[in-house]
Write a protein that holds these residues in place. Structure first.
Motif, PDB file in Angstrom:
ATOM      1  N   PRO A  24       0.810  -1.224   0.000  1.00  0.00           N
ATOM      2  CA  PRO A  24       0.000   0.000   0.000  1.00  0.00           C
ATOM      3  C   PRO A  24       0.841   1.271   0.000  1.00  0.00           C
ATOM      4  O   PRO A  24       1.872   1.370   0.671  1.00  0.00           O
ATOM      5  CB  PRO A  24      -0.819  -0.123   1.291  1.00  0.00           C
ATOM      6  N   LEU A  25       0.374   2.248  -0.777  1.00  0.00           N
ATOM      7  CA  LEU A  25       1.033   3.545  -0.854  1.00  0.00           C
ATOM      8  C   LEU A  25       0.781   4.336   0.432  1.00  0.00           C
ATOM      9  O   LEU A  25      -0.216   4.135   1.125  1.00  0.00           O
ATOM     10  CB  LEU A  25       0.512   4.318  -2.065  1.00  0.00           C
ATOM     11  N   ARG A  26       1.697   5.249   0.725  1.00  0.00           N
ATOM     12  CA  ARG A  26       1.637   6.028   1.968  1.00  0.00           C
ATOM     13  C   ARG A  26       1.171   7.449   1.662  1.00  0.00           C
ATOM     14  O   ARG A  26       1.676   8.096   0.744  1.00  0.00           O
ATOM     15  CB  ARG A  26       3.011   6.037   2.636  1.00  0.00           C
ATOM     16  N   VAL A  27       0.208   7.925   2.456  1.00  0.00           N
ATOM     17  CA  VAL A  27      -0.359   9.266   2.300  1.00  0.00           C
ATOM     18  C   VAL A  27      -0.211   9.994   3.629  1.00  0.00           C
ATOM     19  O   VAL A  27      -0.660   9.498   4.668  1.00  0.00           O
ATOM     20  CB  VAL A  27      -1.846   9.204   1.894  1.00  0.00           C
ATOM     21  N   ALA A  28       0.411  11.172   3.614  1.00  0.00           N
ATOM     22  CA  ALA A  28       0.623  11.959   4.831  1.00  0.00           C
ATOM     23  C   ALA A  28      -0.373  13.109   4.886  1.00  0.00           C
ATOM     24  O   ALA A  28      -0.587  13.811   3.892  1.00  0.00           O
ATOM     25  CB  ALA A  28       2.051  12.497   4.873  1.00  0.00           C
ATOM     26  N   LEU A  29      -0.994  13.292   6.057  1.00  0.00           N
ATOM     27  CA  LEU A  29      -1.857  14.446   6.302  1.00  0.00           C
ATOM     28  C   LEU A  29      -0.996  15.551   6.902  1.00  0.00           C
ATOM     29  O   LEU A  29      -0.418  15.376   7.982  1.00  0.00           O
ATOM     30  CB  LEU A  29      -2.989  14.081   7.265  1.00  0.00           C
ATOM     31  N   VAL A  30      -0.887  16.673   6.214  1.00  0.00           N
ATOM     32  CA  VAL A  30      -0.040  17.775   6.675  1.00  0.00           C
ATOM     33  C   VAL A  30      -0.879  19.042   6.751  1.00  0.00           C
ATOM     34  O   VAL A  30      -1.938  19.157   6.121  1.00  0.00           O
ATOM     35  CB  VAL A  30       1.168  17.983   5.738  1.00  0.00           C
ATOM     36  N   GLY A  31      -0.399  20.003   7.529  1.00  0.00           N
ATOM     37  CA  GLY A  31      -1.105  21.271   7.666  1.00  0.00           C
ATOM     38  C   GLY A  31      -0.686  21.984   8.927  1.00  0.00           C
ATOM     39  O   GLY A  31       0.138  21.495   9.713  1.00  0.00           O
ATOM     40  N   LEU A  32      -1.268  23.154   9.139  1.00  0.00           N
ATOM     41  CA  LEU A  32      -0.981  23.929  10.338  1.00  0.00           C
ATOM     42  C   LEU A  32      -1.687  23.307  11.543  1.00  0.00           C
ATOM     43  O   LEU A  32      -2.618  22.508  11.384  1.00  0.00           O
ATOM     44  CB  LEU A  32      -1.447  25.374  10.142  1.00  0.00           C
ATOM     45  N   PRO A  33      -1.275  23.656  12.757  1.00  0.00           N
ATOM     46  CA  PRO A  33      -1.969  23.141  13.944  1.00  0.00           C
ATOM     47  C   PRO A  33      -3.450  23.532  13.936  1.00  0.00           C
ATOM     48  O   PRO A  33      -3.835  24.603  13.451  1.00  0.00           O
ATOM     49  CB  PRO A  33      -1.226  23.813  15.104  1.00  0.00           C
ATOM     50  N   ALA A  68       8.670  11.460   2.819  1.00  0.00           N
ATOM     51  CA  ALA A  68       8.727  10.038   2.479  1.00  0.00           C
ATOM     52  C   ALA A  68       7.423   9.515   1.894  1.00  0.00           C
ATOM     53  O   ALA A  68       7.402   8.421   1.317  1.00  0.00           O
ATOM     54  CB  ALA A  68       9.088   9.224   3.726  1.00  0.00           C
ATOM     55  N   ALA A  69       6.338  10.265   2.022  1.00  0.00           N
ATOM     56  CA  ALA A  69       5.032   9.782   1.570  1.00  0.00           C
ATOM     57  C   ALA A  69       4.938   9.789   0.052  1.00  0.00           C
ATOM     58  O   ALA A  69       5.620  10.550  -0.641  1.00  0.00           O
ATOM     59  CB  ALA A  69       3.923  10.642   2.170  1.00  0.00           C
ATOM     60  N   ASP A  70       4.060   8.926  -0.464  1.00  0.00           N
ATOM     61  CA  ASP A  70       3.809   8.888  -1.908  1.00  0.00           C
ATOM     62  C   ASP A  70       2.889  10.023  -2.344  1.00  0.00           C
ATOM     63  O   ASP A  70       2.866  10.391  -3.517  1.00  0.00           O
ATOM     64  CB  ASP A  70       3.188   7.544  -2.286  1.00  0.00           C
ATOM     65  N   ALA A  71       2.099  10.545  -1.420  1.00  0.00           N
ATOM     66  CA  ALA A  71       1.231  11.698  -1.701  1.00  0.00           C
ATOM     67  C   ALA A  71       0.957  12.408  -0.388  1.00  0.00           C
ATOM     68  O   ALA A  71       1.116  11.835   0.695  1.00  0.00           O
ATOM     69  CB  ALA A  71      -0.076  11.261  -2.358  1.00  0.00           C
ATOM     70  N   ARG A  72       0.535  13.665  -0.495  1.00  0.00           N
ATOM     71  CA  ARG A  72       0.255  14.466   0.683  1.00  0.00           C
ATOM     72  C   ARG A  72      -1.149  15.052   0.575  1.00  0.00           C
ATOM     73  O   ARG A  72      -1.561  15.490  -0.508  1.00  0.00           O
ATOM     74  CB  ARG A  72       1.271  15.614   0.811  1.00  0.00           C
ATOM     75  N   VAL A  73      -1.862  15.046   1.698  1.00  0.00           N
ATOM     76  CA  VAL A  73      -3.139  15.753   1.795  1.00  0.00           C
ATOM     77  C   VAL A  73      -2.890  16.973   2.667  1.00  0.00           C
ATOM     78  O   VAL A  73      -2.608  16.852   3.864  1.00  0.00           O
ATOM     79  CB  VAL A  73      -4.241  14.868   2.412  1.00  0.00           C
ATOM     80  N   VAL A  74      -2.955  18.149   2.059  1.00  0.00           N
ATOM     81  CA  VAL A  74      -2.762  19.399   2.795  1.00  0.00           C
ATOM     82  C   VAL A  74      -4.121  19.805   3.359  1.00  0.00           C
ATOM     83  O   VAL A  74      -5.044  20.134   2.610  1.00  0.00           O
ATOM     84  CB  VAL A  74      -2.192  20.497   1.887  1.00  0.00           C
ATOM     85  N   ARG A 122      -0.313  15.841  -4.637  1.00  0.00           N
ATOM     86  CA  ARG A 122      -0.933  16.373  -3.428  1.00  0.00           C
ATOM     87  C   ARG A 122      -2.410  16.620  -3.683  1.00  0.00           C
ATOM     88  O   ARG A 122      -2.845  16.812  -4.821  1.00  0.00           O
ATOM     89  CB  ARG A 122      -0.255  17.666  -2.988  1.00  0.00           C
ATOM     90  N   VAL A 123      -3.174  16.617  -2.593  1.00  0.00           N
ATOM     91  CA  VAL A 123      -4.596  16.949  -2.619  1.00  0.00           C
ATOM     92  C   VAL A 123      -4.825  17.960  -1.511  1.00  0.00           C
ATOM     93  O   VAL A 123      -4.367  17.756  -0.379  1.00  0.00           O
ATOM     94  CB  VAL A 123      -5.478  15.700  -2.395  1.00  0.00           C
ATOM     95  N   VAL A 124      -5.506  19.042  -1.821  1.00  0.00           N
ATOM     96  CA  VAL A 124      -5.821  20.062  -0.821  1.00  0.00           C
ATOM     97  C   VAL A 124      -7.233  19.793  -0.306  1.00  0.00           C
ATOM     98  O   VAL A 124      -8.188  19.738  -1.091  1.00  0.00           O
ATOM     99  CB  VAL A 124      -5.715  21.478  -1.411  1.00  0.00           C
ATOM    100  N   ALA A 125      -7.342  19.590   1.016  1.00  0.00           N
ATOM    101  CA  ALA A 125      -8.634  19.313   1.648  1.00  0.00           C
ATOM    102  C   ALA A 125      -9.045  20.514   2.484  1.00  0.00           C
ATOM    103  O   ALA A 125      -8.333  20.901   3.424  1.00  0.00           O
ATOM    104  CB  ALA A 125      -8.544  18.068   2.517  1.00  0.00           C
TER     105      ALA A 125
END
Length: 451
Positions: A254-263, A333-339, A361-364
């Motif tokens: 499985p591919l890795r997806v990181a959830l990133v963003g401000l606090p 290191a993630a394969d994609a990022r959700v901002v 990346r995907v912006v949520a």
């Protein structure tokens, strides 16, 4: 030899069983009378073997009360990712019919079927993959945790003790994938059987079964037929197969997806919403998440690794600073990022983070339930609290990661091992330089030939 589960009987006892009137110590004391009674009836006496052991002459088949179901664990004992259990002997099909729950029942001989193993009271034990090796020979793949394996063995034992002898084979499969059986070349079929226990979703199982039914071999055969008369057509087939290989690898790794963003953007709330359970602590204070936490989630039948990370900000130091550093490392290191953006607080640094995040990346845009109006823009609008927009977010993620192959028909040809993809790439390179002989050797090796 596999660790053997205690022998299970379906009614009756066997000669030689210490609990049987004719076996054990009681049988030894009555052996003389037993021989005299057989001689009086004119029945043949058992021969005496070495050490005085009795060898009974061949006779009629045992009564149904003496039929046995043998259950054994084929994988080594102890914890593991998957475990393989064998169920064989007269009555095995009837026993499994009581505890294996699938829309089409037990698989026919030579086929594999995904279903739920249930205890006699109907409680679900585990989702299992059942392969039928013979009329009364089955192999069952389950999760490898010791508690799960024990529950699986107990469920099989309970079903075997009450099941009557089998009276026929399983029903024929009506599914086009299962009906084809394992018709693939030997090498591909072996790779399918090794990969099936690693599949984390039903879609992954069905894609693998399609390759076992010959889908990949047929596509490779088409490329082989075009190597000399139509090299460009062969290269087009190979290019399409290699693109589909991204899906095949993602189904097993499985591919890795990181959830990133401000606090306080709602990353942890969105993480819990995607999992469907409260996995991480959520609080209004900034800096609650201080480490990268990873879990598996299934999106559109494709397993993904979702990573919740600490909010991006200038941390004062100590543990929180280490958490922010780990968040940055997990994002790289993630394969994609959700901002994840807070729809109620679109500050410039949040928008800058979305722009700076590397693709895919995907912006949520989270917390849309708190807005009265709909904001314009390409972001996916979601609400971790109400669940709105989660399906759209999942589809956007799959498109960013895999493109159109994310929606590929599960019966299509899909390479799924590095060996297959390497050979297909080698054939494509050989055709590019006009070496049709080398290309054919690479393609023939996909099914088990030698280079």
């Amino acid at each position: 030899m596999p660790a053997q589960w205690p022998l299970l009987r379906i009614g009756g006892t066997d000669r030689g069983d210490p609990r049987s009137p004719a076996g054990g110590a009681g049988g030894a004391t009555a052996s003389g009378g037993h021989r005299r009674r057989r001689a009086a009836r004119g029945a043949p006496l058992p021969e005496r073997g070495r050490g005085g052991a009795r060898r009974h002459p061949a006779g009629p088949a045992p009564r149904p009360g003496g039929l046995r179901v043998r259950v054994s664990r084929l994988t080594p004992p102890g914890p593991g990712g998957v475990a393989l259990v064998r169920c064989a002997g007269p009555g095995s099909a009837a026993a499994l019919a009581r505890c294996f729950d699938a829309p089409r029942g037990l698989p026919p001989v030579g086929r594999v079927r995904l279903g739920t193993l249930r205890a006699l009271d109907g409680a679900a034990v585990d989702q299992v993959l059942l392969a039928r090796r013979g009329e009364e020979v089955f192999e069952l793949g389950c999760h490898g945790g010791p508690a799960v394996v024990r529950a699986v063995l107990d469920a099989l034992a309970g079903a075997a003790r009450v099941a009557p002898p089998a009276d026929g084979a399983g029903a024929e499969a009506t599914d086009p994938v299962e009906a084809a059986g394992f018709a693939a070349s030997p090498r591909v079929a072996a790779e399918v059987q090794r990969a099936l226990p690693l599949a984390r979703s039903e879609r992954a199982c069905r894609v693998l079964l399609a390759q076992g039914a010959g889908a990949l071999d047929r596509a490779v055969g088409e490329a082989l037929a075009r190597c000399r008369p139509d090299p460009a057509g062969a290269r087009a087939v190979l290019s399409a197969l290699r693109t589909r290989g991204r899906l095949g690898r993602a189904l097993l790794d499985p591919l890795r997806v990181a959830l990133v963003g401000l606090p306080n953007a709602g990353k942890s709330s969105l993480f819990n919403a995607l999992l469907g359970r409260e996995r991480v602590l959520v609080a209004p204070e900034a800096g609650t998440t201080r480490d990268a936490i990873e879990e598996f989630v299934e999106v559109g039948g494709i397993p993904l690794r979702i990573v919740d990370t600490a909010g991006r900000r200038e941390a004062p130091g100590g543990v929180e600073a280490a958490g922010v550093a780990r968040a940055a490392s997990a994002a790289r290191a993630a394969d994609a990022r959700v901002v994840v953006l807070d729809a109620t607080d679109l500050r410039p640094e949040a928008l800058a983070l979305a722009e700076a995040s590397a693709p895919p990346r995907v912006v949520a845009l989270n917390k849309i339930d708190l807005l009265g109006e709909v904001l314009p823009g390409p972001a996916v609008r979601v609400s971790a609290r109400t669940g709105a927009g989660l399906d759209a977010l999942g589809q956007a993620l799959l498109t960013a990661l895999l493109g159109p192959v994310a929606r590929l028909d599960e019966r299509a040809a899909v390479p799924f091992t590095p060996r297959q993809l390497g050979l297909l790439a080698g054939a494509e390179r050989a055709l590019a330089r006009g070496d049709a002989v080398r290309a054919r050797r690479c393609l023939e090796a996909v099914g088990g030939g030698s280079l």
